[in-house]
Design an enzyme around this catalytic site. Structure first.
Site, PDB file in Angstrom:
ATOM      1  N   GLU A 125       0.815  -1.206   0.000  1.00  0.00           N
ATOM      2  CA  GLU A 125       0.000   0.000   0.000  1.00  0.00           C
ATOM      3  C   GLU A 125       0.852   1.261   0.000  1.00  0.00           C
ATOM      4  O   GLU A 125       0.446   2.306  -0.494  1.00  0.00           O
ATOM      5  CB  GLU A 125      -0.923   0.019   1.227  1.00  0.00           C
ATOM      6  CG  GLU A 125      -2.156  -0.826   1.090  1.00  0.00           C
ATOM      7  CD  GLU A 125      -3.198  -0.215   0.171  1.00  0.00           C
ATOM      8  OE1 GLU A 125      -2.934  -0.181  -1.046  1.00  0.00           O
ATOM      9  OE2 GLU A 125      -4.247   0.198   0.654  1.00  0.00           O
ATOM     10  N   THR A 180      -5.121   9.292  -2.773  1.00  0.00           N
ATOM     11  CA  THR A 180      -5.374   8.929  -1.375  1.00  0.00           C
ATOM     12  C   THR A 180      -4.762   9.960  -0.422  1.00  0.00           C
ATOM     13  O   THR A 180      -5.406  10.350   0.562  1.00  0.00           O
ATOM     14  CB  THR A 180      -4.876   7.504  -1.069  1.00  0.00           C
ATOM     15  OG1 THR A 180      -5.521   6.615  -1.983  1.00  0.00           O
ATOM     16  CG2 THR A 180      -5.227   7.074   0.333  1.00  0.00           C
TER      17      THR A 180
HETATM   18  N1  HSE Z   1      -9.342   3.989   4.800  1.00  0.00           N
HETATM   19  C1  HSE Z   1      -8.624   4.578   3.708  1.00  0.00           C
HETATM   20  C2  HSE Z   1      -9.096   5.996   3.490  1.00  0.00           C
HETATM   21  C3  HSE Z   1      -8.860   3.767   2.481  1.00  0.00           C
HETATM   22  O1  HSE Z   1     -10.312   6.210   3.529  1.00  0.00           O
HETATM   23  O2  HSE Z   1      -8.285   6.890   3.307  1.00  0.00           O
HETATM   24  C4  HSE Z   1      -8.091   4.267   1.304  1.00  0.00           C
HETATM   25  O3  HSE Z   1      -6.998   3.474   1.038  1.00  0.00           O
END
Ligand code: HSE
Length: 304
Positions: A125, A180
């Site tokens: 990730e 992200t």
């Molecule tokens: N939980 C994470 C977010 C998922 O909402 O940023 C994205 O990889």
């Protein structure tokens, strides 16, 4: 054994109030990763437009990490076939990472448990999300509904009710390169206690819904007063899509992971076609085309 191929599912993270804690594997899209032993080094082969330098690729990072951790001398060739759209909140990098960890475990007969596989996949990730969070990878590795505890990492899986259905709308928009990071940067650092109480109650009810196999309870608890309001502006048309979907009978609607896909929770008995059309119209209002997928929860990564 010289070669192993694994197929891993897409996933949705958060499910509203379970930010960085909840994940659900979805049978919407799949990635395939084939690992083959080779003499030296790590090489990546793919027809998809993703980085092929192992240090910049999700799968490369996982292989590098696992080689080191388990003292594997053999080189590894990685062949990747992407099926999960990248950058849309469907756990694309997590699916590749999960498939890689599961394939590596099998190729070198390591006999790893679920938590260790998730930990290894989580390293991947880093390549795309910039930080490690285990919600998507856990769902892709193990399948079903996942609760992630950290410090220490401890992943809890619950089998979803068989009548749970999801409708996902993937908008055809250009997403920022470091999407992200961008969508995490707008998340509030401090929150009112009253908001945390609302989210905690909803998150607890989602867990109860999965335990009781009650899709209605899950659906109506998909309510998030902290992250969704902070991120909604990053998704043009989000509130229209949500309103339309609820009107068409969805039980709950929220952002899928870090977005921009939107996910509706429903049951086998819902008018899924009506919900799908309503979501499509919501994005169309903003002149945005979208891919709509009606799907079910999925099993985890599997050797094929
Ligand atoms: N939980 C994470 C977010 C998922 O909402 O940023 C994205 O990889």
């Amino acid at each position: 054994m010289n070669s192993v191929t694994v197929r891993a599912p897409s996933s949705t993270a958060n499910l509203g109030p379970g930010f960085d804690v909840f994940g659900l594997a979805l049978d919407a899209f799949y990635d395939e990763v084939q690992l083959t032993k080779q003499k030296h080094g790590i090489s990546i082969i793919t027809d998809d437009s993703i980085p092929v330098s192992p240090r910049k690729n999700t799968t490369g990072l996982v292989v590098e990490y696992m080689k080191k951790k388990f003292r594997i001398k053999s080189g590894v060739q990685i062949r990747i076939k992407k099926g999960v759209p990248a950058g849309f909140g469907m756990g694309s990098s997590a699916a590749s990472a999960a498939a890689t960890a599961v394939a590596f475990n099998k190729l070198f007969s390591l006999g790893l448990d679920g938590n260790t596989l998730v930990e290894c996949a989580g390293v991947g990730e880093l390549a795309s999300a910039g930080s490690i969070h285990y919600d998507n990878v856990s769902a892709s590795v193990l399948g079903g509904f996942i609760i992630v505890r950290t410090k220490p990492l401890d992943v809890i899986k619950i089998l979803p009710p068989s009548d749970l259905r999801l409708v996902v709308a993937v908008p055809k928009i250009t997403v920022p390169k470091k999407k992200t990071q961008v969508s995490r940067s707008v998340v509030p650092k401090h929150i009112p206690l009253s908001d945390s109480v609302v989210n905690l109650a909803n998150a607890s009810s989602i867990v109860a819904g999965f335990v009781r196999k009650d899709s209605e309870l899950i659906g109506k608890s998909i309510q998030d007063v902290i992250i969704e309001p902070a991120r909604a502006h990053l998704i043009p048309g989000f509130y229209q899509v949500k309103k339309n979907s609820l009107k068409a009978g969805a039980l709950g609607v929220t952002i899928s992971g870090a977005g921009p896909s939107v996910i509706s929770f429903a049951t086998k008995k819902s008018n899924l076609k009506k919900i799908a059309d309503a979501m499509k119209k919501g994005f169309a209002n903003k002149r945005i085309d979208s891919q709509i997928v009606i799907c079910k929860p999925s099993n985890g990564a599997k050797t094929i």
